[in-house]
Each structure stands twice: as C-alpha cells, then as structure tokens.
Design a protein around this motif. Structure first.
Motif, mmCIF file in Angstrom:
data_model
loop_
_atom_site.group_PDB
_atom_site.id
_atom_site.type_symbol
_atom_site.label_atom_id
_atom_site.label_comp_id
_atom_site.label_asym_id
_atom_site.label_seq_id
_atom_site.Cartn_x
_atom_site.Cartn_y
_atom_site.Cartn_z
ATOM 1 N N VAL A 28 0.978 -1.285 0.131
ATOM 2 C CA VAL A 28 -0.002 0.131 0.010
ATOM 3 C C VAL A 28 0.904 1.202 0.020
ATOM 4 O O VAL A 28 0.680 2.345 -0.473
ATOM 5 N N LEU A 29 2.080 1.242 0.572
ATOM 6 C CA LEU A 29 2.855 2.380 1.012
ATOM 7 C C LEU A 29 3.419 2.543 -0.537
ATOM 8 O O LEU A 29 3.495 3.590 -1.083
ATOM 9 N N LEU A 30 3.701 1.544 -1.254
ATOM 10 C CA LEU A 30 4.590 1.598 -2.573
ATOM 11 C C LEU A 30 3.444 2.117 -3.571
ATOM 12 O O LEU A 30 3.555 3.029 -4.143
ATOM 13 N N LEU A 31 2.213 1.651 -3.315
ATOM 14 C CA LEU A 31 1.302 2.175 -4.326
ATOM 15 C C LEU A 31 1.011 3.462 -4.244
ATOM 16 O O LEU A 31 0.617 4.237 -5.200
ATOM 17 N N ALA A 32 0.981 3.997 -2.955
ATOM 18 C CA ALA A 32 0.647 5.637 -2.573
ATOM 19 C C ALA A 32 1.738 6.432 -3.112
ATOM 20 O O ALA A 32 1.562 7.321 -3.458
ATOM 21 N N GLN A 33 2.887 5.787 -3.463
ATOM 22 C CA GLN A 33 4.030 6.508 -3.924
ATOM 23 C C GLN A 33 4.100 6.756 -5.442
ATOM 24 O O GLN A 33 4.883 7.194 -6.096
ATOM 25 N N ILE A 34 3.255 5.750 -6.219
ATOM 26 C CA ILE A 34 3.655 5.744 -7.740
ATOM 27 C C ILE A 34 3.313 6.994 -8.299
ATOM 28 O O ILE A 34 4.171 7.331 -9.473
ATOM 29 N N GLY A 35 2.724 8.074 -7.917
ATOM 30 C CA GLY A 35 2.271 9.125 -8.458
ATOM 31 C C GLY A 35 3.620 9.909 -8.574
ATOM 32 O O GLY A 35 3.855 10.798 -9.290
ATOM 33 N N ALA A 36 4.217 9.977 -7.452
ATOM 34 C CA ALA A 36 5.646 10.793 -7.030
ATOM 35 C C ALA A 36 6.774 9.920 -7.665
ATOM 36 O O ALA A 36 7.734 10.818 -8.314
ATOM 37 N N GLN A 37 6.616 8.683 -7.951
ATOM 38 C CA GLN A 37 7.918 8.149 -8.624
ATOM 39 C C GLN A 37 7.940 7.795 -10.096
ATOM 40 O O GLN A 37 9.005 7.532 -10.609
ATOM 41 N N THR A 38 6.698 7.850 -10.889
ATOM 42 C CA THR A 38 6.691 7.685 -12.221
ATOM 43 C C THR A 38 5.841 8.708 -12.737
ATOM 44 O O THR A 38 5.083 9.528 -12.035
ATOM 45 N N ARG A 39 5.589 8.590 -14.145
ATOM 46 C CA ARG A 39 5.178 9.934 -14.802
ATOM 47 C C ARG A 39 4.158 9.278 -15.788
ATOM 48 O O ARG A 39 4.233 8.276 -16.278
ATOM 49 N N PRO A 50 5.248 4.970 -18.647
ATOM 50 C CA PRO A 50 6.242 4.575 -17.732
ATOM 51 C C PRO A 50 5.537 4.177 -16.454
ATOM 52 O O PRO A 50 6.141 3.427 -15.534
ATOM 53 N N ARG A 51 4.420 4.525 -16.222
ATOM 54 C CA ARG A 51 3.547 4.388 -14.995
ATOM 55 C C ARG A 51 2.737 3.065 -15.104
ATOM 56 O O ARG A 51 2.398 2.364 -14.074
ATOM 57 N N PHE A 52 2.593 2.376 -16.578
ATOM 58 C CA PHE A 52 1.436 1.419 -16.488
ATOM 59 C C PHE A 52 1.949 0.179 -15.711
ATOM 60 O O PHE A 52 1.150 -0.285 -14.955
ATOM 61 N N TRP A 53 3.256 -0.200 -16.031
ATOM 62 C CA TRP A 53 3.663 -1.564 -15.733
ATOM 63 C C TRP A 53 4.085 -1.462 -14.025
ATOM 64 O O TRP A 53 3.568 -2.475 -13.279
ATOM 65 N N PRO A 54 4.604 -0.774 -13.661
ATOM 66 C CA PRO A 54 4.736 -0.649 -12.270
ATOM 67 C C PRO A 54 3.328 -0.336 -11.434
ATOM 68 O O PRO A 54 3.079 -1.093 -10.347
ATOM 69 N N ALA A 55 2.398 0.317 -12.024
ATOM 70 C CA ALA A 55 1.261 0.356 -11.396
ATOM 71 C C ALA A 55 0.200 -1.096 -11.391
ATOM 72 O O ALA A 55 -0.296 -1.520 -10.225
ATOM 73 N N VAL A 56 0.620 -1.810 -12.683
ATOM 74 C CA VAL A 56 0.050 -3.122 -12.547
ATOM 75 C C VAL A 56 0.613 -4.075 -11.574
ATOM 76 O O VAL A 56 0.027 -4.745 -10.801
ATOM 77 N N GLY A 57 1.953 -3.957 -11.441
ATOM 78 C CA GLY A 57 2.614 -4.919 -10.640
ATOM 79 C C GLY A 57 2.177 -4.513 -8.950
ATOM 80 O O GLY A 57 1.808 -5.486 -8.314
ATOM 81 N N LEU A 58 2.200 -3.392 -8.709
ATOM 82 C CA LEU A 58 1.970 -2.831 -7.304
ATOM 83 C C LEU A 58 0.546 -3.091 -7.058
ATOM 84 O O LEU A 58 0.276 -3.109 -6.071
ATOM 85 N N GLY A 59 -0.449 -2.893 -7.945
ATOM 86 C CA GLY A 59 -1.754 -3.118 -7.849
ATOM 87 C C GLY A 59 -2.116 -4.710 -7.691
ATOM 88 O O GLY A 59 -2.817 -4.836 -6.730
#
Length: 176
Positions: A28-39, A50-59
């Motif tokens: 949850v902490l990593l998913l909450a930071q996705i907006g600040a860490q990717t674009r 750049p945000r799609f695959w990290p979001a899929v993985g963290l989701g």
C-alpha cells in the motif's frame, strides 16, 4: 479454541499473519508513492506509459496481499508468530552493517573499510579463531583486487586520501 478451518490449514502457522500484514502495508505504501515516482506521458500508448507496468505490478501486489490476509483462517498473534517475527528482524542487523559499510567507503577508502568489515562480520558470525581472522583479511584483499583490477570497477577515492601527499594520493586512489 481452534476452528475447523484453522485445523485444516495446510501450511505452517507461525509468522503468516505478521508476513501478510507487513506485505499489505509495504505494498500500500509503494502504491501510494507511484504518482511521485513515475509519470504519465500524454499521447503515449497505454502499454508504453512509464507508470503502467509499475502500477499493474503494485496493484496486483496490493490486491493479492489483501486477499492473502483475508483468506488466513486466524486473526490473532501467537508466541510462535512473535518468535518468527524476531527471526526476520534479526536479518535487519546485516542491513545496518551494509549501510555503515557503504557510508564509510567514501570517507575512509574501499580497501581499509573492507579489511575491517569482513573480519568484523566473520567475528560477529562466530568465526573467531586466528585462522578465520587471517582468512577473512585475505578474502577482503582478494575482493578489492578482484573489483578494482580484474573487473575494473571504478570506486571513487576516499575523502581521507585528500590529506595524503600528491604522489601517494594518486597511488591510493588508483589502487585502494
């Protein structure tokens, strides 16, 4: 009193509840930071974002961690859970050793810090005879030679080298 569902659980019980909670909190902490860490790039395709695959993985990580926690048949910590958690936390000691090592290398130098830390870790792990200490110092020197000479890894010179005379400074930066 244990329920039928708890008795039929196929895996070991110890540590599972703590692991499930820790996994959910971290995800949850990593998913909450996705907006600040990717674009998100306007005009790019969805799968190329750049945000799609990290979001899929963290989701998926968050969803599966929540499912794992919900599907556990127990909701109370036991003494076995606490014992298992203490074993996991003991590994963090070595993280602290590594962080101190990484902090000291740019200050003191790669060779001296390695020659102190390898025997110190050997001592900490119970290898305390003179033979083990000599072997750990030899291993430290071999590691430095391997990385600096054979693999040609460029590790910046230490701040302590700035206090050496010019001829020694370049020698120490190049070799140590």
């Amino acid at each position: 009193m244990t329920t039928e569902r708890e008795r039929r659980f196929p895996g070991p019980r110890r540590g599972q509840l703590g692991f499930a909670i820790a996994l959910l909190v971290v995800s949850v902490l990593l998913l909450a930071q996705i907006g600040a860490q990717t674009r998100w790039i306007a005009g790019a395709e969805l799968f190329a974002q750049p945000r799609f695959w990290p979001a899929v993985g963290l989701g998926l990580m968050t969803g599966l961690a929540a499912l794992y926690l919900v599907r556990l048949p127990w909701r109370r910590f036991t003494r076995a859970d606490a014992t298992e958690a203490l074993k996991w936390l003991a590994a963090l000691e070595f993280v602290a050793w590594f962080l101190v090592y990484v902090w000291l290398v740019p200050i003191v130098g790669y060779l001296p810090v390695t020659m102190v830390f390898v025997p110190a870790l050997a001592w900490r792990m119970g290898y305390r005879s003179a033979r083990w200490m000599a072997g750990s110092v030899a291993l430290a020197v071999a590691i430095v030679v391997l990385f600096k000479s054979v693999l040609a890894v460029r590790i910046p010179g230490a701040a302590a080298y700035d206090h050496l005379p010019d001829g020694l400074r370049s020698f120490f930066i190049l070799h140590f």
